[in-house]
Design a protein around this motif. Structure first.
Motif, PDB file in Angstrom:
ATOM      1  N   LEU A 536       0.824  -1.211   0.000  1.00 24.39           N
ATOM      2  CA  LEU A 536       0.000   0.000   0.000  1.00 24.39           C
ATOM      3  C   LEU A 536       0.859   1.263   0.000  1.00 24.39           C
ATOM      4  O   LEU A 536       0.351   2.378   0.151  1.00 24.39           O
ATOM      5  N   GLY A 541      -0.931   1.877  -3.458  1.00 17.38           N
ATOM      6  CA  GLY A 541      -2.194   1.744  -2.743  1.00 17.38           C
ATOM      7  C   GLY A 541      -3.407   1.858  -3.660  1.00 17.38           C
ATOM      8  O   GLY A 541      -4.404   1.172  -3.464  1.00 17.38           O
ATOM      9  N   GLN A 544      -4.306  -1.359  -6.137  1.00 17.96           N
ATOM     10  CA  GLN A 544      -4.722  -2.666  -5.624  1.00 17.96           C
ATOM     11  C   GLN A 544      -6.220  -2.862  -5.728  1.00 17.96           C
ATOM     12  O   GLN A 544      -7.003  -1.931  -5.506  1.00 17.96           O
ATOM     13  N   THR A 546      -9.692  -4.352  -4.225  1.00 15.80           N
ATOM     14  CA  THR A 546     -10.136  -4.031  -2.865  1.00 15.80           C
ATOM     15  C   THR A 546      -9.568  -4.995  -1.816  1.00 15.80           C
ATOM     16  O   THR A 546      -9.258  -4.586  -0.707  1.00 15.80           O
ATOM     17  N   LYS A 549      -6.171  -3.926  -1.118  1.00 15.34           N
ATOM     18  CA  LYS A 549      -6.179  -2.572  -0.566  1.00 15.34           C
ATOM     19  C   LYS A 549      -6.548  -2.590   0.919  1.00 15.34           C
ATOM     20  O   LYS A 549      -6.034  -1.812   1.707  1.00 15.34           O
ATOM     21  N   ARG A 801      -6.811   5.297   6.035  1.00 15.87           N
ATOM     22  CA  ARG A 801      -7.661   4.848   4.922  1.00 15.87           C
ATOM     23  C   ARG A 801      -8.746   3.878   5.386  1.00 15.87           C
ATOM     24  O   ARG A 801      -9.655   3.562   4.634  1.00 15.87           O
TER      25      ARG A 801
ATOM     26  N   GLU B  28      -8.291   7.549  -6.992  1.00 20.89           N
ATOM     27  CA  GLU B  28      -8.755   6.841  -5.798  1.00 20.89           C
ATOM     28  C   GLU B  28     -10.171   7.317  -5.482  1.00 20.89           C
ATOM     29  O   GLU B  28     -10.574   8.405  -5.894  1.00 20.89           O
ATOM     30  N   ARG B  67     -14.777   1.839  -3.337  1.00 16.99           N
ATOM     31  CA  ARG B  67     -13.575   1.003  -3.159  1.00 16.99           C
ATOM     32  C   ARG B  67     -13.117   0.375  -4.468  1.00 16.99           C
ATOM     33  O   ARG B  67     -12.262  -0.511  -4.470  1.00 16.99           O
TER      34      ARG B  67
END
Lengths: 838, 120
Positions: A536, A541, A544, A546, A549, A801, B28, B67
């Protein structure tokens, strides 16, 4: 009312007959009684030499050899047929059983020919035909090894079988000598020029060749044997193996008055029928059109004919292709068509490269327009394209066909007609492959193999199947995704060689766009395999999936499951209690996994670090259940407790799991260690599995369970632990470097050109000179390992996170709820999926 | 910044602060809670754009889109559901694999280095 077929013999051909008949006899017109002389069901005699790798007779067993789920087949083992009464239409077995038949098929095979050499019956003299023969040779070899210095063995006969025997003996640690009466090795297949090169290549491999001489006598000599050759040479050896040819086993036919050929073999017509219309003969015991065949492919063809005839068909023997391609002691030898230029007026084109150690000869018609045959020694890559060209017009100058550029020289697969056989083992034509591709949608080699059986026996046609797929327009693009035209293996090399450390620089320099859910995790995995810190860390990070992650496994309601590592499945009561307490305190559904560990379900994103903290404080670490990485090394309890165990399987499993934990790979990796041959850890269903023997460890690779079950193949046998670790290190890194994304070791091995032999060459014999590099990469992984959970707990940035809502830390997802089932919490799902329409 | 038409804020838009822009790394997503328990997934792309979608994956019915992996397909900025990998256009919420499926989008603004998401 069904009729009865009695099959005498349970070799490969007899087995094929029963299989073919049962496949086609959908109406159930026949029941089958098959009598076997040997006590074990049919096995792959062509692969007999491989029995030396591990001495496991089950590995040679043919598919469905026992017919134990088929009520229409009765297989009688260890009770050969002694007599046939054609008038009464019965057979009588050695044990006295009388069995009536409506049709009788003789498939008694052949017996080794032992020349009348004085001393041939001495202890230590063997033949090379059955598993029992090899067991007897093994026992003699063991006695030799117990003596002083390196043992030696003499092989009488330098044909195909003799060289196979020499390989087996060398693998048993003996120095083999081969005596051949003809002036060269493999006189039936290879010409003089090819034979000279073959001798040189074979002698480089610690096999001494005595060609053009005979064995005059064998004498006992203080527990060893003294072999006197016709040319005056005397050899001190520990054992002798006769492999001087075979003779048809036709006694049963002679005894019941069926005619046999001048040089043996039950005479049959083109439908494989003897003089008696109810009696057939197939395989090596049959004499068809004046010839007796000692290869399995013609035998299979005869079996198929009889199956067809029994069901009312009119199939006839098409003549046999005597072409051969094999790897003897690692040396490629191929011979096809009219290899000896026996056709009148035929011409030979020879390219003999003494430096490269290759010999290639083509035999062509007098006008140089038709290919008749050929011999290849040292490099037989062109065999697959040249053999189907036999009897056909050459696409160009014959010399150009042998040009070194590319496989097949000037011959393209496009030049082959549809009726050309591409797989001679299973009689698959180019047209069959075309149908498989165009009508049955086969889009890759494994699919073509499953559909047509091409390439499933000797495998020599697999490179050609690849070319055929391409020529049929099957896009075999290795592009990872729309962002990278490279394959995963190519990207791995780019990252390794350039030292790239971020996805961004990789996609900017070598790809297009911004990446996706395919290339990002793949690149993240490559970066992790090459050691780039925590998975990560920095930009990694956001690459990845889930699971990686959040270092946990996502479940259907969006919560995660947590699996702490329990190496080898061994756990103290104290640690077991901690897992129970954590599960209870967080209300986690608890289940024992198939990999001998414990899965805790239902954790929300914000609970994960709190759960890990409890586990890490108690001495646990991440079990990487979420990663494409080593999962678990399953073990049986081993010699410590088990009364059958011969080695400490748990100890080794723990060591393996700790060595390879956290290793990122193209797909998940599973392993197992069994403490004895009973295999309670199911190691042969794993990517790499280890089974203890009395003398060390056997390593199996490429196993799989799931939708495509595959038993792992034996890579090395009876090695010590140091060697075992070395070979596993190399195997794993070679896999990590070269596999496709999400390609398990089983599929990787199936798709590998050269298959298991090639893999063994690379990771055991170091044929590519890579082993030191592979070991170094693994050493770097082992040294650089750190627990991923503990690292998150120590890093506030990473820890931040792990919140359900960035603007409301501490609030759990209000949509997640649970109900109780069998005393545990399970998710309440949000109703049936319903989606908004535009 | 540019916004898709259907996510354009109006005078009645109620804004909720989500997080500092710096909290969201390029490519993200994060989840945020709006008043009334509405969950949104907020994404930042490589070029600095910020988008907000309903966090609920319409296929799995789990609140997980935040996610997913952010990237592009044929030039369209997308997030892939972490459950079964369907892709959603960050600009419109349209599912690339199924024409009939679209997830709600929300207006986004970045002011003073802070991301806010509006309820239309």
């Amino acid at each position: 009312m069904s009729r009865t077929l009695v099959v005498v013999g349970n070799g490969m051909v007899g087995h094929r007959l029963v299989q073919a008949l049962r496949d086609r006899d959908t109406a159930g017109g026949w029941r089958v009684v098959q009598f076997a002389e040997e006590a074990r069901p049919a096995y792959d005699r062509v692969a007999l030499t491989s029995y030396v790798d591990g001495w496991d007779p089950l590995r040679l067993r043919l598919d469905g050899a026992e017919f134990d789920s088929d009520d229409a087949v009765e297989l009688v083992l260890g009770d050969p047929v002694a007599t046939v009464d054609r008038a009464a239409r019965t057979v009588t077995t050695a044990s006295g059983r009388v069995q009536a038949y409506d049709a009788l098929a003789l498939a008694t095979g052949s017996a080794p020919f032992v020349p009348p050499v004085p001393g041939r019956d001495l202890p230590g003299c063997h033949v090379y035909r059955t598993i029992d023969d090899l067991d007897a040779i093994k026992a003699s070899a063991a006695r030799a090894r117990a003596g002083v210095g390196r043992g030696a063995a003499l092989v009488i006969g330098g044909g195909l079988l003799g060289l196979e025997a020499a390989k087996a003996l060398r693998d048993m640690g003996l120095s083999p000598h081969v005596v051949e009466l003809a002036p060269r090795l493999m006189p039936l297949q290879v010409d003089e020029g090819g034979g000279a090169l073959l001798k040189r290549l074979i002698e480089d491999l610690d096999v001494t060749v005595h060609a053009g001489t005979s064995t005059a006598a064998i004498e006992g000599d203080r527990g060893r044997l003294l072999a006197k050759l016709g040319n005056g040479t005397e050899l001190d050896v520990d054992l002798v193996v006769f492999s001087a040819g075979i003779r048809p086993r036709d006694q049963l036919a002679r005894d019941c008055g069926l005619p046999v050929g001048e040089r043996g073999g039950v005479l049959v017509d083109e439908g494989c029928r003897t003089e008696d219309p109810d009696v057939y003969a197939i395989g090596e015991c049959a004499n068809i059109e004046g010839r007796v065949y000692g290869l399995v492919a013609p035998g299979y063809a005869m079996a198929e004919i009889v199956a067809d005839r029994l069901l009312g068909g009119r199939a006839t023997f098409p003549g046999a292709d005597m072409s051969t391609k094999l790897k003897l002691l690692g040396v490629d030898v191929a011979s096809f068509g009219d290899a000896h230029a026996a056709t009148e007026g035929s011409l030979e084109v020879v390219v003999n490269d003494a430096v490269k150690g290759t010999y290639k000869k083509l035999v062509v018609s007098d006008d140089a327009k038709t290919l008749l045959g050929g011999v290849l020694v040292g490099d037989a890559a062109d065999y697959a394209t040249l053999r189907p060209m036999v009897g056909r017009a050459l696409p160009g100058d014959p010399g150009a066909l042998l040009a070194p550029a590319g496989g097949g020289g000037g011959v393209g697969v496009d030049a082959l007609p549809d009726e050309a056989q591409v797989c001679s083992c299973n009689a698959v034509t180019k047209g069959d492959v075309r149908t498989a591709v165009h009508e049955q949608g086969c889009a890759d080699i494994p699919a073509v193999k499953a559909c047509t059986r091409a390439g499933t026996s000797c495998g020599s046609c697999v490179p050609m199947l690849k070319q055929l797929l391409t020529s049929f327009g099957v896009e075999q693009s290795k592009a990872l995704c729309e962002h990278f035209s490279q394959s995963r293996a190519e990207l791995f090399e780019i990252v390794r060689v350039t030292g790239a450390t971020t996805f961004s620089e990789l996609v900017e320099r070598h790809g297009t766009g911004r990446g996706c859910d395919i290339c990002k995790p793949a690149v993240a995995s490559i970066l992790a395999s090459l050691g780039n810190g925590h998975i990560l860390a920095g930009e990694q990070g956001v690459l990845q999936d889930t699971n990686d992650k959040f270092l946990a496994n996502i479940q259907r309601n969006g919560t995660y499951s947590v699996v702490p590592r329990i190496p080898g499945g061994e756990i103290t009561p104290e640690k077991l209690i901690v897992i129970g307490q954590v599960a209870r305190d967080f209300g986690l559904y608890t289940k024992i996994t198939g990999g001998q560990r414990i899965d805790l379900f239902g954790a929300t994103v914000d609970q994960l670090p709190v759960i890990w903290k409890r586990l890490v404080d108690a001495g646990f670490e991440s079990g990487h259940a979420y990663g494409k990485s080593l999962r678990t090394v399953k073990s049986c309890v081993g010699s410590t407790w088990c009364r059958y165990g011969v080695q400490d399987s748990v100890g080794l499993a723990v060591e393996l799991e700790l060595r390879y934990r956290g290793l990122r790979s193209p797909h998940k990796l599973k392993s197992g260690v069994s403490g004895c041959a009973r295999e309670c850890a199911e190691a042969r269903g794993k990517d790499f599995g280890v089974i203890a023997t009395d003398n060390g460890w056997n390593l199996y690779v490429g196993g799989n369970g799931g939708t495509m079950p595959r038993h792992a193949d034996l890579l090395v046998s009876e090695v010590d632990k140091e060697t075992l670790l070395k070979v596993i290190d190399r195997f794993l890194v070679f896999y990590i470097r070269t596999a496709d994304r999400l390609q398990r070791t089983s599929a990787w091995l199936d798709a590998m050109e050269g298959g298991l032999d090639h893999l063994r060459d690379v990771v055991v014999h170091d044929s590519l000179g890579l082993c030191a590099e592979l070991e170094a990469q693994m050493a770097a992984h082992v040294d650089g390992y750190a627990d991923e959970w503990a690292a998150v707990l120590q890093d506030p940035e990473k820890l931040s996170r792990f919140t359900s809502f960035v603007n409301a830390p501490g609030s759990p997802d209000p949509a997640v709820s649970f109900r109780e089932e069998r005393g545990q919490r399970v998710p309440v799902l949000l109703g049936t999926p319903e989606v908004a329409s535009r | 910044m540019t916004l898709a038409q259907d996510t354009a804020p109006t005078a009645r838009t109620a804004w909720t602060e989500v997080c500092p822009l710096a909290r969201l790394r390029p490519e993200e997503g994060v989840a945020a809670l709006l008043p009334g328990g509405v969950q949104v997934a907020v994404f930042r792309t490589h070029d600095g754009q910020v988008y907000a979608l309903d966090n609920l994956d319409p296929f799995s019915r789990a609140n997980i889109l935040s996610r997913g992996i952010v990237g592009d397909l044929r030039g369209v900025p997308v997030v892939a559901s972490p459950m079964h990998k369907q892709h959603f256009d960050l600009r419109t919420g349209a599912c690339l694999e199924d024409d009939a499926v679209v997830v709600a989008t929300f207006p986004v603004r970045v002011e003073g280095g802070t991301i806010s998401v509006g309820r239309p």
